[in-house]
Design a protein around this motif. Structure first.
Motif, mmCIF file in Angstrom:
data_model
loop_
_atom_site.group_PDB
_atom_site.id
_atom_site.type_symbol
_atom_site.label_atom_id
_atom_site.label_comp_id
_atom_site.label_asym_id
_atom_site.label_seq_id
_atom_site.Cartn_x
_atom_site.Cartn_y
_atom_site.Cartn_z
ATOM 1 N N SER A 33 -23.796 0.071 -8.274
ATOM 2 C CA SER A 33 -24.856 -0.532 -7.716
ATOM 3 C C SER A 33 -25.257 -1.169 -9.047
ATOM 4 C CB SER A 33 -25.964 1.167 -7.460
ATOM 5 O OG SER A 33 -25.667 1.952 -7.870
ATOM 6 N N VAL A 57 -29.860 -0.394 -5.636
ATOM 7 C CA VAL A 57 -29.333 -2.130 -5.313
ATOM 8 C C VAL A 57 -28.047 -3.036 -5.795
ATOM 9 C CG1 VAL A 57 -31.016 -3.864 -6.527
ATOM 10 C CG2 VAL A 57 -32.066 -1.948 -6.215
ATOM 11 N N TRP A 58 -27.896 -3.476 -5.530
ATOM 12 C CA TRP A 58 -26.518 -4.544 -5.640
ATOM 13 C C TRP A 58 -26.296 -5.869 -5.837
ATOM 14 C CZ3 TRP A 58 -26.908 -0.095 -2.460
ATOM 15 C CH2 TRP A 58 -25.882 0.932 -2.279
ATOM 16 N N THR A 59 -25.812 -6.248 -6.910
ATOM 17 C CA THR A 59 -26.309 -7.835 -7.323
ATOM 18 C C THR A 59 -25.821 -8.753 -6.016
ATOM 19 O OG1 THR A 59 -24.259 -7.554 -8.417
ATOM 20 C CG2 THR A 59 -26.239 -7.529 -9.662
ATOM 21 N N PRO A 60 -25.354 -9.854 -6.065
ATOM 22 C CA PRO A 60 -25.253 -10.302 -4.524
ATOM 23 C C PRO A 60 -23.589 -10.713 -4.789
ATOM 24 C CG PRO A 60 -26.298 -11.648 -5.744
ATOM 25 C CD PRO A 60 -26.662 -10.532 -6.591
ATOM 26 N N GLU A 81 -26.474 -11.457 -0.469
ATOM 27 C CA GLU A 81 -27.370 -11.254 -1.591
ATOM 28 C C GLU A 81 -28.028 -10.817 -2.429
ATOM 29 O OE1 GLU A 81 -29.988 -15.512 1.049
ATOM 30 O OE2 GLU A 81 -30.552 -13.010 1.135
ATOM 31 N N TYR A 82 -28.645 -10.595 -3.202
ATOM 32 C CA TYR A 82 -29.612 -8.716 -3.912
ATOM 33 C C TYR A 82 -29.713 -8.070 -2.127
ATOM 34 C CZ TYR A 82 -30.097 -10.022 -8.591
ATOM 35 O OH TYR A 82 -29.715 -10.913 -9.565
ATOM 36 N N TYR A 84 -30.885 -4.202 -0.526
ATOM 37 C CA TYR A 84 -31.481 -3.078 -1.172
ATOM 38 C C TYR A 84 -31.455 -2.036 0.153
ATOM 39 C CZ TYR A 84 -33.710 -6.645 -4.211
ATOM 40 O OH TYR A 84 -33.983 -7.552 -5.217
ATOM 41 N N SER A 159 -32.265 -7.119 2.239
ATOM 42 C CA SER A 159 -31.523 -8.725 1.389
ATOM 43 C C SER A 159 -32.933 -9.388 0.802
ATOM 44 C CB SER A 159 -30.269 -9.468 2.704
ATOM 45 O OG SER A 159 -30.615 -10.154 3.166
ATOM 46 N N ALA A 163 -33.726 -11.429 -7.432
ATOM 47 C CA ALA A 163 -33.589 -10.058 -8.511
ATOM 48 C C ALA A 163 -34.776 -8.642 -8.468
ATOM 49 C CB ALA A 163 -33.307 -9.991 -9.871
ATOM 50 N N PRO A 185 -37.450 -7.467 -4.176
ATOM 51 C CA PRO A 185 -37.391 -8.641 -4.993
ATOM 52 C C PRO A 185 -38.992 -8.994 -5.141
ATOM 53 C CG PRO A 185 -36.545 -8.703 -2.614
ATOM 54 C CD PRO A 185 -37.470 -7.057 -2.738
#
Length: 213
Positions: A33, A57-60, A81-82, A84, A159, A163, A185
């Protein structure tokens, strides 16, 4: 009488594992994450809600769910996507809650989901419905029949192509509310504008300092 006592004792023993079925807080320090943690929500007014919300939260493209299920009445989220993720923890001093809402920080939300197996505990409560409301900003809500106190939700997913920043969130039941701030976001163009304004201000101050020297 002895037989009734034995039955009651047996039922009590069978109930113990359910009471001991506590969340493992899988989002706090979740592998891969971008950020994670937990926030205690503050009751508003006379509310007696006592709630923590874990987040990650993870990046795409970096989120690996276990069992991704759609939230009824909401668009399905995109793991490309990002991502959450949130888990609502209703604490023992609280009472049952029915709604979890999260604002975006001005950014767009594209979908919702939940993962009943991300947390191995079996007594987590899944949402029966959800909604994304498009506006300024967008916001999302997850609806539950009731998360008891103590009790906790499944891992809830949202999603966005954008960011994170921190935005307001709330839990609600029968007019009682508790609020906190969670990752959500933020629009990229707004961040660029703010950054440009900041650089411009620094340049102006530097120029003014040189002229005054």
């Amino acid at each position: 009488m002895k037989r009734l006592f034995l039955v009651a004792a047996l039922v009590g023993c069978l109930a113990v594992p359910a009471l001991a079925d506590l969340s493992t807080h899988p989002l706090v320090g979740a592998p891969g994450s971008l950020l994670s943690g937990s926030v205690h929500f503050t009751p508003i007014g006379p509310s007696t809600l006592d709630v923590d919300v874990d987040f990650a939260v993870w990046t795409p493209g970096t989120f690996s769910g276990v069992t991704l299920l759609p939230v009824p009445f909401a668009p399905f989220f995109s793991p490309a996507e990002y991502v959450y993720a949130y888990q609502v923890h209703n604490l023992p001093a609280s009472h049952a809650l029915t709604t979890f809402g999260i604002d975006s920080a001005g950014g767009s939300l594209t979908g919702l989901a939940y993962d009943p197996d991300f947390d191995p505990a079996v007594s987590d409560v899944a949402p029966y419905a959800g909604s994304i409301f498009v506006g300024t900003p967008d916001f999302a809500e997850f609806y539950f029949s009731a998360i008891p106190a103590p009790g906790f939700s499944t891992v809830l997913l949202m999603s966005s192509p954008l960011a994170p920043a921190f935005a307001s969130a709330s839990v609600i039941n029968l007019g009682q509310t508790a609020a906190g701030t969670l990752p959500s976001p933020v629009p990229g163009p707004a961040a660029v504008v703010l950054g440009t304004l900041g650089l411009g201000l620094v340049g102006w101050l530097k120029k003014r300092y040189i002229q005054g020297a």
